[in-house]
Design a protein around this motif. Structure first.
Motif, PDB file in Angstrom:
ATOM      1  N   ASP A  39      41.707  36.843  21.317  1.00 13.46           N
ATOM      2  CA  ASP A  39      40.482  37.594  21.022  1.00 13.46           C
ATOM      3  C   ASP A  39      39.912  37.211  19.649  1.00 13.46           C
ATOM      4  O   ASP A  39      40.417  36.303  18.973  1.00 13.46           O
ATOM      5  N   TRP A  42      30.628  39.425  27.963  1.00 12.31           N
ATOM      6  CA  TRP A  42      31.925  39.626  27.311  1.00 12.31           C
ATOM      7  C   TRP A  42      32.768  40.493  28.229  1.00 12.31           C
ATOM      8  O   TRP A  42      32.242  41.203  29.093  1.00 12.31           O
ATOM      9  N   PRO A  43      34.081  40.466  28.071  1.00 17.69           N
ATOM     10  CA  PRO A  43      34.930  41.274  28.944  1.00 17.69           C
ATOM     11  C   PRO A  43      34.769  42.774  28.679  1.00 17.69           C
ATOM     12  O   PRO A  43      34.296  43.168  27.607  1.00 17.69           O
ATOM     13  N   ARG A  65      32.704  44.918  21.318  1.00 18.74           N
ATOM     14  CA  ARG A  65      32.736  45.014  22.791  1.00 18.74           C
ATOM     15  C   ARG A  65      32.753  46.482  23.250  1.00 18.74           C
ATOM     16  O   ARG A  65      32.103  46.848  24.226  1.00 18.74           O
TER      17      ARG A  65
END
Ligand code: FAD
Length: 462
Positions: free
Chosen positions: A123, A156-157, A251
């Motif tokens: 990450d 993005w996740p 995120r």
């Protein structure tokens, strides 16, 4: 087998993929390295904030049965020594893309590898890690709007599940040469500075209050698009300090901003600026201190002198500039619109190179971030990516009248002007008002300095 989680600018337990990876690896040791090479230059405001944030992280870890071990010294020595002492095969980190952080990590990695251990990077501190996105021709982005389009397409996740307790338990780190967060060096904020509350819990309380506000009122994300330029209102998220220390991941914020509406869309674009500048710095680490557009080094600047001191101390005689510079010293934060106004004033009215201003900001800002700061400055100075054209010179008085219409921001931070009589213009006090209140006369004639700056720019272009 034990594993080490080395916390740096990721001081949280929620949405933390590197921590989850470390916990899945084996019994966990969590460390923070107080490296004098970073601790000293951080300045008193960020040191004080960091100490509080580390204590908050430690308290969170203790609730899960662990704790934060603080090692003091150079990371290249301390991290391998800790891994060796507990018999850990892998050290887990969130990847750092800053010029200093990535160099340090390469050195730590080499020291670990020499002993047969591994540094595992998982990450980053960004929605889209620096270096991920490229233009159609494969190069780095130089223009924000093009980056933004690609960034939104890439996505993005979803946030990672919160860390609760390590499945393999905790390593007993008591044999390590360490200190506890209660033994951190004494760290007080500069006299008179009120710091925001530190830690992941404080970050989420502020964010929830901001994003869940039901009315499109002052505090809410819904009213953000209209209010974000108004320093007199509490209209922005105030997440910068929490993002700086990784008390929240962008995120997680973006997951709350996926809905419709101008407010959430405007906030997504601001978070994209943060990713953009990190990407730009990743490709041009020299631009932390040097001109991104090298021709600007040829512009004729004035040497730093008493005018720079007056700017730093908030006594330029331009109310909105002085209010911003005093807000910075009193709170470690300044509204974005005012950051632009004071930066423009330093470079274009006082003709001082942006690096002097950026250094002052880095000293006092609690959210001081190399990429956003250096490129925020270069944007205003005209020497950065996608920059405001150099000939666009902010008029501080006009900006004040427009974005602080009833003068309450200026009155809050410039007490001399608080009790100006009705009918006085707080953004342009008369000589009599200045005399009566002790507020200084304008340091320069803005119209004349604007012409001067444009002349210098024309000379640079020749
Ligand atoms: C000269 C100058 C220096 C700056 N220095 C810094 C700095 O050291 N650290 C820092 O975090 N920001 C910096 N900024 C950007 C911006 O001013 C702050 O991020 C913002 O004021 C923080 O307040 P907020 O969290 O309420 O922002 P909001 O308006 O609520 O925005 C949400 C988030 O988006 C990001 N963001 C917003 N605007 C920008 C921007 N222009 N550039 C990059 N990211 C942005 C921040 O992470 C911010 O927390 C600078 C801007 C200028 C013009």
């Amino acid at each position: 087998m034990p594993s080490v989680m080395w916390f740096r600018r990721d001081l949280r337990l929620r949405d933390h993929p590197a921590l989850l990876a470390a916990a899945a690896d084996g019994e966990l040791l969590s460390v923070f390295v107080l490296d004098p090479r970073l601790w000293g230059p951080a300045g008193p405001a960020r040191r004080a904030y960091l100490a509080r944030s580390l204590r908050a992280l430690d308290a969170g870890l203790r609730e899960t049965g662990g704790r934060l071990v603080v090692l003091t010294g150079e990371a290249e020595r301390e991290v391998p020594a800790a891994a060796r002492a507990v018999g850990a095969q892998r050290v887990h980190v969130t990847a750092d893309f800053g010029p200093l952080g990535s160099t340090r990590d390469t050195a730590v990695e080499a020291a670990l590898t020499a002993e047969g251990r591994t540094l595992v990077r998982t990450d980053s501190a960004y929605a889209v890690p620096p270096g991920t996105l490229h233009t159609g021709s494969g190069g780095p982005f130089r223009v924000y709007t093009a980056f933004l389009r690609r960034w939104a397409e890439h996505g993005w996740p979803a946030p990672a599940p919160a860390f609760t307790a390590p499945e393999h338990g905790w390593v007993d780190g008591s044999a390590l040469d360490r200190i506890t967060t209660a033994e951190l060096p004494p760290t007080e904020p500069p006299a008179g500075m009120a710091l925001p509350e530190a830690g992941e819990g404080a970050a989420w309380r502020r964010w929830r209050a901001f994003v869940d506000a039901e009315e499109p009122g002052e505090h809410g994300a819904a009213g953000y698009a209209e209010r974000r330029n108004r320093p007199d209102l509490d209209g922005t998220s105030r997440m910068s300090v929490h993002l700086k220390w990784g008390e929240v991941h962008p995120r997680s914020l973006l997951a709350d901003l996926s809905g419709p509406g101008d407010g959430p869309a405007a906030l997504r674009r601001e978070l994209a600026w943060r990713d953009f500048y990190a990407d730009v710095l990743h490709h041009r680490p020299d631009s932390a201190r040097d001109y991104w557009r090298p021709e600007f080094a040829r512009l004729d600047y004035d040497p730093p002198g008493p005018a720079l001191d007056a700017w730093r101390e908030g006594r330029t005689g331009f109310p909105i500039v002085d209010a911003g510079m005093r807000q910075l010293r009193a709170s470690g934060w300044m509204h974005n619109r005012v950051r632009m106004i004071v930066a423009s004033f330093l470079v274009k009215d006082l003709h001082v190179e942006w690096q002097h201003g950026a250094r002052h900001f880095q000293r006092w800002l609690v959210d001081g971030d190399l990429a956003s700061n250096s490129h925020g400055w270069q944007w205003v100075a005209g020497s950065g990516t996608d920059a405001a054209p150099f000939f666009r010179v902010f008029n501080p008085t006009g900006q004040g009248r427009r974005f602080d219409p009833d003068g309450s921001y200026v009155r809050r931070w410039v007490p001399e002007l608080r009790d100006l009589p009705a009918g006085s213009d707080v953004h342009d006090p008369s000589p009599a008002d200045r005399e009566a209140t002790g507020y200084p006369p304008p340091l320069v004639d803005h119209a004349a300095e604007r012409r001067e700056t444009l002349d210098r720019w024309e000379r640079m272009r020749r």
